[in-house]
Scaffold this active site. Structure first.
Site, PDB file in Angstrom:
ATOM      1  N   TYR A   1     -64.051 -88.684 -37.708  1.00 38.18           N
ATOM      2  CA  TYR A   1     -62.990 -88.873 -38.698  1.00 38.18           C
ATOM      3  C   TYR A   1     -61.625 -88.561 -38.098  1.00 38.18           C
ATOM      4  O   TYR A   1     -60.667 -89.344 -38.225  1.00 38.18           O
ATOM      5  CB  TYR A   1     -63.273 -87.983 -39.905  1.00 38.18           C
ATOM      6  CG  TYR A   1     -62.287 -88.117 -41.035  1.00 38.18           C
ATOM      7  CD1 TYR A   1     -62.278 -89.250 -41.843  1.00 38.18           C
ATOM      8  CD2 TYR A   1     -61.380 -87.100 -41.325  1.00 38.18           C
ATOM      9  CE1 TYR A   1     -61.382 -89.371 -42.899  1.00 38.18           C
ATOM     10  CE2 TYR A   1     -60.485 -87.204 -42.381  1.00 38.18           C
ATOM     11  CZ  TYR A   1     -60.491 -88.346 -43.163  1.00 38.18           C
ATOM     12  OH  TYR A   1     -59.600 -88.460 -44.207  1.00 38.18           O
TER      13      TYR A   1
ATOM     14  N   ALA B   1     -58.130 -98.948 -53.245  1.00 37.70           N
ATOM     15  CA  ALA B   1     -57.423 -98.752 -54.511  1.00 37.70           C
ATOM     16  C   ALA B   1     -58.339 -98.658 -55.718  1.00 37.70           C
ATOM     17  O   ALA B   1     -57.867 -98.697 -56.853  1.00 37.70           O
ATOM     18  CB  ALA B   1     -56.419 -99.881 -54.716  1.00 37.70           C
TER      19      ALA B   1
ATOM     20  N   VAL C   1     -62.084-103.366 -45.619  1.00 36.30           N
ATOM     21  CA  VAL C   1     -61.043-103.563 -44.613  1.00 36.30           C
ATOM     22  C   VAL C   1     -61.568-103.436 -43.189  1.00 36.30           C
ATOM     23  O   VAL C   1     -60.903-103.846 -42.235  1.00 36.30           O
ATOM     24  CB  VAL C   1     -59.857-102.600 -44.816  1.00 36.30           C
ATOM     25  CG1 VAL C   1     -59.178-102.862 -46.152  1.00 36.30           C
ATOM     26  CG2 VAL C   1     -60.282-101.145 -44.677  1.00 36.30           C
TER      27      VAL C   1
END
Length: 242
Positions: free
Chosen positions: A154, A13, A63
Site C-alpha cells: 500500500y 466515489a 480504474v
C-alpha cells in the site's frame, strides 16, 4: 458558485471520501462524474446529488483496468466534454507484511492505486493541456511516509503517487494545470469502521479521526482557482491521528 460550469471527475466515489468529494463539488455548481467499481453504489450517490438539485453521471469503472478507464472517459467526453477537475481517490488496501504479500496482492495495490491514478491522468491530460486549464488532486496516504508495519504494498503504491504528482506538476505547470497530492491520515469512513470492527489492534476513536467533510474542504480548495499558486505539493492532512 465556485465550480459553476466546471466538470469534475471523482474516482472511488461510491462511498466514503469519494462520495463526499462528489457531493461537495456538485453543491458548488460542478457537473460531477462518479467512477466506482460497483455501479449500484455510484448510482446511489448520483441520485442523492440529483435530489439536491445537482448534476451527476455515475459510471461503473475499475480504474486499475485500462480498458475500462478508456471506455469511461470516452463516454464522459461524449456527454459533458472536457474535464476540468480530476480527483484520483480510488484505492485498494489490505494490511500484510512484505513476507506475507503475494504477487497477486502486490498487483492489486499497484493496479488500483498507482496504475489507476496514471490511467485517469492520461485520459484527461491532453484536453487540459489543449484548454490550458486543469486541476488534478491525487490522494496518497500517511502510510507512505510514516512507515506502518503491514503497509508495504500500500505504501509503495501511495508513495509512487506522490512522486508522479510532483514530476507531472513540473511538466505541466506552464499550461495552467495544478497537480497536487494529499498525504491522508485515518479518516472516519465505511472502510475504516470495518477495519476497526475486524482488527482489535486499531484503537483510534472515530471522533479523533479526520472526518470526510474536513478532507473534502481541502480537496475543494485545491480544485479552486484560489489554489492556483500551489503546484506539486504533497500536503499532510492527518487530523489528530495519522
Amino acid at each position: 458558485m465556485e465550480f459553476e460550469g466546471k466538470v469534475a471527475v471523482v474516482t472511488g466515489a461510491g462511498q466514503g471520501l469519494g462520495a463526499g468529494f462528489a457531493k461537495d463539488f456538485a453543491r458548488q455548481g460542478a457537473k460531477v462524474v462518479l467512477l466506482g467499481r460497483t455501479l449500484s453504489k455510484v448510482e446511489k450517490v448520483a441520485e442523492e446529488i440529483k435530489a439536491e438539485g445537482g448534476w451527476a453521471l455515475a459510471l461503473g469503472c475499475d480504474v486499475g483496468d485500462r480498458d475500462q478507464v478508456k471506455a469511461s472517459f470516452e463516454r464522459i467526453f461524449a456527454e459533458v466534454g472536457g474535464v476540468d477537475i480530476l480527483v484520483n481517490n480510488a484505492a485498494y488496501h489490505r494490511s500484510l507484511s512484505v513476507l506475507d504479500t503475494s504477487m497477486e496482492e502486490w498487483d492489486k495495490h499497484i493496479n488500483s492505486n498507482l496504475n489507476g491514478t496514471f490511467y485517469c491522468i492520461k485520459a484527461v491530460l491532453p484536453g487540459m493541456v489543449e484548454r490550458r486549464y486543469g486541476k488534478i488532486i491525487n490522494i496518497s496516504s500517511s502510510g507512505a511516509k510514516l512507515f506502518f508495519p503491514g503497509f508495504g504494498a500500500y505504501a509503495a503504491s501511495k508513495g509512487g503517487i506522490v512522486s508522479l504528482t510532483q514530476i507531472l506538476s513540473e511538466e505541466v505547470k506552464n499550461y495552467n494545470i495544478n497537480v497536487n497530492a494529499i498525504y491522508l491520515g485515518m479518516t472516519n469512513t465505511e472502510h475504516t469502521r470495518e477495519r476497526i470492527d475486524s482488527d482489535p489492534a486499531v484503537t483510534v476513536k472515530l471522533d479523533e479521526m479526520l472526518q470526510v467533510d474536513e478532507v473534502s474542504k481541502v480537496v475543494c480548495f485545491l480544485a479552486s482557482d484560489a489554489a492556483a499558486p500551489i503546484m506539486g505539493a504533497a500536503i499532510d492532512v492527518f487530523g489528530k491521528k495519522a
